[in-house]
Design a protein around this motif. Structure first.
Motif, PDB file in Angstrom:
ATOM      1  N   UNK A  38      46.419  69.805   7.502  1.00  0.00           N
ATOM      2  CA  UNK A  38      47.546  70.256   6.533  1.00  0.00           C
ATOM      3  C   UNK A  38      47.373  69.571   5.668  1.00  0.00           C
ATOM      4  N   UNK A  39      46.765  68.167   5.465  1.00  0.00           N
ATOM      5  CA  UNK A  39      46.545  66.963   4.736  1.00  0.00           C
ATOM      6  C   UNK A  39      45.499  67.191   3.353  1.00  0.00           C
ATOM      7  N   UNK A  40      45.078  67.440   4.104  1.00  0.00           N
ATOM      8  CA  UNK A  40      42.776  68.220   3.707  1.00  0.00           C
ATOM      9  C   UNK A  40      43.666  69.119   2.824  1.00  0.00           C
ATOM     10  N   UNK A  41      44.105  70.423   3.325  1.00  0.00           N
ATOM     11  CA  UNK A  41      44.268  71.332   2.451  1.00  0.00           C
ATOM     12  C   UNK A  41      44.917  71.143   1.607  1.00  0.00           C
ATOM     13  N   UNK A  42      45.868  70.138   1.928  1.00  0.00           N
ATOM     14  CA  UNK A  42      46.647  70.193   0.451  1.00  0.00           C
ATOM     15  C   UNK A  42      45.971  69.078  -0.737  1.00  0.00           C
ATOM     16  N   UNK A  43      45.158  68.652   0.030  1.00  0.00           N
ATOM     17  CA  UNK A  43      44.399  67.821  -1.102  1.00  0.00           C
ATOM     18  C   UNK A  43      43.169  68.554  -1.983  1.00  0.00           C
ATOM     19  N   UNK A  44      42.568  69.106  -1.168  1.00  0.00           N
ATOM     20  CA  UNK A  44      41.639  70.717  -1.538  1.00  0.00           C
ATOM     21  C   UNK A  44      43.080  71.218  -2.956  1.00  0.00           C
ATOM     22  N   UNK A  45      44.358  71.440  -2.128  1.00  0.00           N
ATOM     23  CA  UNK A  45      44.225  72.382  -3.501  1.00  0.00           C
ATOM     24  C   UNK A  45      44.940  71.151  -4.695  1.00  0.00           C
ATOM     25  N   UNK A  46      45.488  69.982  -4.512  1.00  0.00           N
ATOM     26  CA  UNK A  46      45.092  68.864  -5.796  1.00  0.00           C
ATOM     27  C   UNK A  46      43.899  68.948  -6.297  1.00  0.00           C
ATOM     28  N   UNK A  47      42.650  68.742  -5.965  1.00  0.00           N
ATOM     29  CA  UNK A  47      41.138  69.414  -6.366  1.00  0.00           C
ATOM     30  C   UNK A  47      41.255  70.842  -7.480  1.00  0.00           C
ATOM     31  N   UNK A  48      41.531  71.521  -6.692  1.00  0.00           N
ATOM     32  CA  UNK A  48      41.600  72.981  -7.270  1.00  0.00           C
ATOM     33  C   UNK A  48      42.310  73.063  -8.500  1.00  0.00           C
ATOM     34  N   UNK A  49      43.517  72.598  -7.898  1.00  0.00           N
ATOM     35  CA  UNK A  49      44.199  72.458  -9.529  1.00  0.00           C
ATOM     36  C   UNK A  49      43.726  72.020 -10.895  1.00  0.00           C
ATOM     37  N   UNK A  50      43.249  70.666 -10.560  1.00  0.00           N
ATOM     38  CA  UNK A  50      42.400  69.714 -11.515  1.00  0.00           C
ATOM     39  C   UNK A  50      41.637  70.303 -11.652  1.00  0.00           C
ATOM     40  N   UNK A  51      40.704  70.935 -11.032  1.00  0.00           N
ATOM     41  CA  UNK A  51      39.336  71.717 -11.780  1.00  0.00           C
ATOM     42  C   UNK A  51      39.185  73.282 -13.104  1.00  0.00           C
ATOM     43  N   UNK A  52      40.730  73.662 -12.301  1.00  0.00           N
ATOM     44  CA  UNK A  52      40.811  74.999 -12.996  1.00  0.00           C
ATOM     45  C   UNK A  52      42.382  74.642 -14.280  1.00  0.00           C
ATOM     46  N   UNK A  53      42.917  73.073 -14.401  1.00  0.00           N
ATOM     47  CA  UNK A  53      43.560  73.091 -14.805  1.00  0.00           C
ATOM     48  C   UNK A  53      43.088  71.916 -16.384  1.00  0.00           C
ATOM     49  N   UNK A  54      42.102  71.063 -16.503  1.00  0.00           N
ATOM     50  CA  UNK A  54      40.812  70.039 -17.212  1.00  0.00           C
ATOM     51  C   UNK A  54      42.187  70.016 -18.095  1.00  0.00           C
ATOM     52  N   UNK A  55      41.727  68.659 -17.839  1.00  0.00           N
ATOM     53  CA  UNK A  55      43.198  67.809 -19.393  1.00  0.00           C
ATOM     54  C   UNK A  55      44.393  67.951 -18.932  1.00  0.00           C
ATOM     55  N   UNK A  56      45.211  68.382 -18.048  1.00  0.00           N
ATOM     56  CA  UNK A  56      46.166  68.871 -17.820  1.00  0.00           C
ATOM     57  C   UNK A  56      46.814  67.486 -17.187  1.00  0.00           C
ATOM     58  N   UNK A  57      47.931  67.081 -17.767  1.00  0.00           N
ATOM     59  CA  UNK A  57      48.302  65.277 -16.821  1.00  0.00           C
ATOM     60  C   UNK A  57      49.109  65.485 -16.513  1.00  0.00           C
ATOM     61  N   UNK A  58      49.898  66.915 -16.206  1.00  0.00           N
ATOM     62  CA  UNK A  58      51.241  67.672 -15.761  1.00  0.00           C
ATOM     63  C   UNK A  58      50.740  67.107 -14.750  1.00  0.00           C
ATOM     64  N   UNK A  59      51.833  66.174 -13.385  1.00  0.00           N
ATOM     65  CA  UNK A  59      51.915  65.938 -12.630  1.00  0.00           C
ATOM     66  C   UNK A  59      52.676  66.447 -11.761  1.00  0.00           C
ATOM     67  N   UNK A  60      52.428  67.408 -10.985  1.00  0.00           N
ATOM     68  CA  UNK A  60      52.614  67.994  -9.469  1.00  0.00           C
ATOM     69  C   UNK A  60      52.555  68.165  -7.988  1.00  0.00           C
ATOM     70  N   UNK A  61      53.891  68.063  -7.992  1.00  0.00           N
ATOM     71  CA  UNK A  61      53.969  67.989  -5.883  1.00  0.00           C
ATOM     72  C   UNK A  61      53.514  68.903  -5.204  1.00  0.00           C
ATOM     73  N   UNK A  96      33.643  65.065  -6.692  1.00  0.00           N
ATOM     74  CA  UNK A  96      35.660  64.980  -6.578  1.00  0.00           C
ATOM     75  C   UNK A  96      35.643  63.095  -7.285  1.00  0.00           C
ATOM     76  N   UNK A  97      37.227  63.384  -8.263  1.00  0.00           N
ATOM     77  CA  UNK A  97      37.209  62.871  -8.664  1.00  0.00           C
ATOM     78  C   UNK A  97      38.632  61.629  -7.556  1.00  0.00           C
ATOM     79  N   UNK A  98      37.826  60.763  -7.092  1.00  0.00           N
ATOM     80  CA  UNK A  98      39.344  60.021  -5.981  1.00  0.00           C
ATOM     81  C   UNK A  98      40.321  59.880  -6.927  1.00  0.00           C
ATOM     82  N   UNK A  99      40.140  58.693  -8.086  1.00  0.00           N
ATOM     83  CA  UNK A  99      41.337  57.773  -8.633  1.00  0.00           C
ATOM     84  C   UNK A  99      41.890  59.126  -9.232  1.00  0.00           C
ATOM     85  N   UNK A 100      41.723  59.636  -9.800  1.00  0.00           N
ATOM     86  CA  UNK A 100      42.753  61.241 -10.074  1.00  0.00           C
ATOM     87  C   UNK A 100      43.495  61.600  -8.817  1.00  0.00           C
TER      88      UNK A 100
END
Length: 122
Positions: A38-61, A96-100
């Protein structure tokens, strides 16, 4: 030794982790930290969101969302085989952008910090 603490507070998780570490240390036993899928899948979701929303700075949870939602968002299915999921995971993890990710996900930041600390001891 492992324990699933998905439904507990971060403080309770840290306390349990420290308790387990001390118990193992007293017995001179090494341990492997387990990461729930579950942890990993949520991390992947963050990465997908970041890929699909380049340049967005919105801090989503996303970590507060149920696991089926993460699976749907990442794999476009609530259940899928590794044959289906592995290419998606490889694509999202490549470059992947580890720092992001560490700046967006408290659980990833904790994991990444632990890995860095461990590597520093080698």
């Amino acid at each position: 030794m492992g324990r699933d603490l998905d439904d507990h507070s971060p403080v309770a998780f840290q306390q349990k982790q420290e308790e387990m570490r001390q118990r193992l240390e007293k017995r001179d036993i090494g341990a492997v930290l387990l990461l729930p899928v579950q942890c990993i899948e949520h991390w992947l979701w963050y990465l997908k969101w970041h890929r699909d929303n380049p340049g967005q700075n919105k801090n989503i949870n996303l970590e507060t969302q149920p696991r089926p939602e993460a699976k749907q968002a990442v794999y476009d299915a609530r259940k899928c085989s590794t044959k289906h999921s592995n290419p998606i995971v490889e694509q999202l993890a490549a470059g992947m952008d580890i720092a992001w990710l560490a700046s967006r996900s408290a659980s990833f930041l904790a994991f990444h910090t632990q890995v860095q600390q461990y590597l520093a001891t080698l």
